[in-house]
Design a protein around this motif. Sequence first.
Motif, PDB file in Angstrom:
ATOM      1  N   GLN A  53       0.838  -1.202   0.000  1.00  0.00           N
ATOM      2  CA  GLN A  53       0.000   0.000   0.000  1.00  0.00           C
ATOM      3  C   GLN A  53       0.873   1.252   0.000  1.00  0.00           C
ATOM      4  N   ASN A  54       1.934   1.259   0.820  1.00  0.00           N
ATOM      5  CA  ASN A  54       2.823   2.417   0.889  1.00  0.00           C
ATOM      6  C   ASN A  54       3.524   2.657  -0.445  1.00  0.00           C
ATOM      7  N   GLU A  55       3.902   1.604  -1.118  1.00  0.00           N
ATOM      8  CA  GLU A  55       4.554   1.731  -2.417  1.00  0.00           C
ATOM      9  C   GLU A  55       3.591   2.327  -3.445  1.00  0.00           C
ATOM     10  N   GLN A  56       2.364   1.861  -3.449  1.00  0.00           N
ATOM     11  CA  GLN A  56       1.365   2.397  -4.369  1.00  0.00           C
ATOM     12  C   GLN A  56       1.106   3.874  -4.086  1.00  0.00           C
ATOM     13  N   GLU A  57       1.023   4.231  -2.829  1.00  0.00           N
ATOM     14  CA  GLU A  57       0.813   5.623  -2.446  1.00  0.00           C
ATOM     15  C   GLU A  57       2.005   6.478  -2.867  1.00  0.00           C
ATOM     16  N   PHE A  58       3.205   5.947  -2.708  1.00  0.00           N
ATOM     17  CA  PHE A  58       4.413   6.652  -3.124  1.00  0.00           C
ATOM     18  C   PHE A  58       4.358   6.965  -4.618  1.00  0.00           C
ATOM     19  N   TYR A  59       4.040   5.975  -5.439  1.00  0.00           N
ATOM     20  CA  TYR A  59       3.994   6.189  -6.882  1.00  0.00           C
ATOM     21  C   TYR A  59       2.848   7.113  -7.279  1.00  0.00           C
ATOM     22  N   ARG A  60       1.731   7.036  -6.570  1.00  0.00           N
ATOM     23  CA  ARG A  60       0.616   7.936  -6.852  1.00  0.00           C
ATOM     24  C   ARG A  60       1.032   9.377  -6.593  1.00  0.00           C
ATOM     25  N   CYS A  61       1.700   9.609  -5.483  1.00  0.00           N
ATOM     26  CA  CYS A  61       2.176  10.956  -5.159  1.00  0.00           C
ATOM     27  C   CYS A  61       3.241  11.420  -6.137  1.00  0.00           C
ATOM     28  N   LEU A  62       4.119  10.516  -6.528  1.00  0.00           N
ATOM     29  CA  LEU A  62       5.179  10.845  -7.474  1.00  0.00           C
ATOM     30  C   LEU A  62       4.591  11.280  -8.813  1.00  0.00           C
ATOM     31  N   VAL A  63       3.633  10.535  -9.320  1.00  0.00           N
ATOM     32  CA  VAL A  63       2.989  10.866 -10.591  1.00  0.00           C
ATOM     33  C   VAL A  63       2.217  12.175 -10.457  1.00  0.00           C
ATOM     34  N   SER A  64       1.521  12.340  -9.353  1.00  0.00           N
ATOM     35  CA  SER A  64       0.757  13.558  -9.115  1.00  0.00           C
ATOM     36  C   SER A  64       1.680  14.774  -9.089  1.00  0.00           C
ATOM     37  N   ASP A  65       2.810  14.660  -8.414  1.00  0.00           N
ATOM     38  CA  ASP A  65       3.773  15.743  -8.323  1.00  0.00           C
ATOM     39  C   ASP A  65       4.344  16.075  -9.707  1.00  0.00           C
TER      40      ASP A  65
END
Length: 62
Positions: free
Chosen positions: A2-14
């Motif tokens: 879950q943390n990895e998915q959240e990390f990539y979601r934030c990365l793409v969003s940024d």
Amino acid sequence: MQNEQEFYRCLVSDAAGRTLKKILEIIRDDTLSDEICFHKIEAIISLYEELGISTGSRHDFG
């Protein structure tokens, strides 16, 4: 996982946010000529306006 998915979601969003900011800076740059890509610029400006984001006076034809 879950943390990895959240990390990539934030990365793409940024990255998307930074890209939109750079596009907006280009649109607001009064030293660039609109004649070169008028229809492409018009489409981008219209999209920003649909999102409620002001692009400045470059699209104020009235």
